[in-house]
Write an enzyme that holds these catalytic residues in place. Structure first.
Site, PDB file in Angstrom:
ATOM      1  CG  HIS A 118      14.759   6.179  10.510  1.00  0.00           C
ATOM      2  ND1 HIS A 118      14.297   5.068  11.181  1.00  0.00           N
ATOM      3  CD2 HIS A 118      13.980   6.300   9.409  1.00  0.00           C
ATOM      4  CE1 HIS A 118      13.297   4.533  10.497  1.00  0.00           C
ATOM      5  NE2 HIS A 118      13.073   5.258   9.422  1.00  0.00           N
ATOM      6  CB  CYS A 122      11.621   5.296   3.452  1.00  0.00           C
ATOM      7  SG  CYS A 122      11.839   4.300   4.937  1.00  0.00           S
TER       8      CYS A 122
END
Lengths: 274, 205
Positions: A187, A235
């Protein structure tokens, strides 16, 4: 999305071998975007709205050993004030002497006001595939929906709030586990995918503002609402880490960091995801 | 071509951390304690997953852009951690490698007791064959990987080393150190090398 495709092209422009693949990426990205647009075409088709309604009923019902509702729960704007509360979270709560995100605060109220056992609530806090979101998550969906169309405006000025943002940023780039992953692994850079799934560049406020406000979101592939705490848990699962505890300091810090990144972004909860 | 490929990898790395200039503001010991308490159900044999090794610690501290001396120390240490096949053969079967490249199974807390071998999940990040359109873009495309390198002996060894320990060649690479971290076995890595470097592999067709 055109910007994203252009950036994929830019990053790999030097790579002669991928010139063909880049054209293919464009077509793939367009097809995925069409799917996303179809999901959003009719906002009332979002099954997450049913969970928001269920959450409202739970919020206002007398429950737990103490047989009280959560209407005395102070989400930061005063006891029982729900409208716009999510838009100003996470925040420092003097009564708990810690920074809390929405779900951690609801957990605290369920424990302190209703008398639920915290250990029971955090044992299996998230739904498996096909199961509906748990009660706490349904209430989080309801509260978040009461800030829909508002902008993220958590102040995050209190020293403990500022420290929490910094901690979240540190955790975002902290690598560990057998895959050496950090949140930043997926990310940090712009316009990348895992398989066909686009990855938001959460290190970039511009992109964080577009996506953070969609949580909690109904996830079509798992047919339930996924909350932000569940998103963090998932995650870490994918990163080959153990089970992230709901309400843990790390989970709150990451959510606080992300919310700070998304400052000024519009809340669109419950969102609708792939 | 190799120079271009290397340049792309390097550029890919240096473009990413445009937001990465600031140093972590929090003491690593505090982050360690917070992480330890965030996973209270982790069994004893999982505790090591919570603690970064020296290489990860250095990479996190430098936001994956270590100064030259640190990068060299990392690469030297990681290179020393590479184990080679006892028989010296670096290529296995590409067909097995393709299955490994497709599989993301293994090491998640829902993967126990193990129902199969760990996967390499290469397609999650890399384009590899024209047939598989569901590929990620976190890593560079590996299409025609062997062909572009003329299937050379030295390149076969480099591919083995890259998969076994990505940071031996590039400090703080985003790619997992599959061999050193015991994600994949030596035989599995050989199968992946074959997928990349065999002339008859779909990667090179």
């Amino acid at each position: 999305m055109t910007t994203r495709a252009t950036l994929i092209a830019a990053v790999c422009a030097l790579f002669a071998a991928t010139a063909v693949a880049t054209g293919q990426d464009d077509a793939t990205e367009k097809a995925i975007q069409k799917y996303r647009d179809m999901l959003r075409a009719d906002p009332w088709s979002n099954p997450g709205l049913l969970d928001a309604d269920r959450g409202e009923a739970l919020w206002t019902s007398a429950r737990g050993p103490n047989k009280v509702s959560l209407e005395k729960c102070d989400l930061g704007k005063g006891p029982g004030k729900v409208e716009g509360a999510f838009a100003e979270l996470p925040r420092y709560f003097a009564d708990a002497d810690r920074v809390m995100d929405l779900e951690t605060r609801i957990l605290w109220c369920m424990e302190k006001l209703q008398g639920f056992n915290r250990a029971d609530l955090v044992r299996r806090p998230h739904p498996g595939g096909g199961q509906p979101v748990k009660e706490l998550g349904a209430m989080a969906t309801y509260i978040a929906s009461k800030s829909a169309e508002m902008k993220f405006a958590a102040k995050l000025e209190h020293p403990k709030e500022r420290e929490t943002v910094a901690l979240g940023e540190t955790l975002f780039v902290r690598r560990s586990g057998p895959f050496d992953f950090a949140c930043a692994t997926c990310h940090e850079a712009k316009g990348l995918r895992i398989r066909l799934q686009g990855l938001p560049q959460l290190a970039n406020p511009e992109e964080a503002r577009k996506v953070v406000g969609e949580w909690p979101a109904y996830r079509v592939s798992s047919t339930h609402v996924m909350t932000m705490q569940h998103r963090m848990y998932d995650c870490y699962w994918q990163m080959r880490m153990p089970e992230l505890e709901l309400g843990s300091e790390a989970s709150v810090a990451l959510i606080t960091y992300l919310t700070n990144q998304a400052r000024g972004g519009e809340i669109a909860a419950p969102g609708l995801k792939r | 071509m190799k120079i271009i490929a290397t340049a792309c990898v390097l550029i890919g790395l240096s473009v990413a951390p445009a937001f990465a200039q600031q140093k972590p503001a929090v003491d690593p010991a505090r982050a360690d304690a917070v992480i330890k308490s965030a996973f209270p159900t982790a069994p004893p044999d999982w505790q090591s997953r919570l603690v970064p090794d020296e290489t990860m610690r250095q990479c996190s501290a430098h936001h994956n852009r270590p100064p030259r001396a640190v990068a060299e120390a990392i690469q030297q240490r990681e290179k020393a951690a590479i184990a080679y096949p006892p028989d010296g053969k670096l290529m296995g079967e590409w067909q097995k490698g393709e299955r490994l490249a497709q599989s993301g199974y293994g090491l998640r807390f829902t993967d126990y007791p193990a129902r199969g071998p760990n996967g390499g999940n290469c397609y999650a990040c890399h384009q590899m064959t024209v047939q598989e359109v569901s590929y990620g873009t976190l890593g560079p495309s590996l299409l025609n990987y062997g062909k572009l390198r003329n299937f050379g002996e030295a390149e076969i060894k480099a591919a083995y080393e890259k998969i076994y320990n990505s940071q031996a060649a590039l400090a703080c690479s985003n790619m997992p150190r599959f061999g050193s971290n015991n994600v994949l076995t030596i035989d599995q890595i050989k199968d992946l090398v074959a997928l990349l470097m065999s002339p008859d592999s779909p990667v090179n067709k």
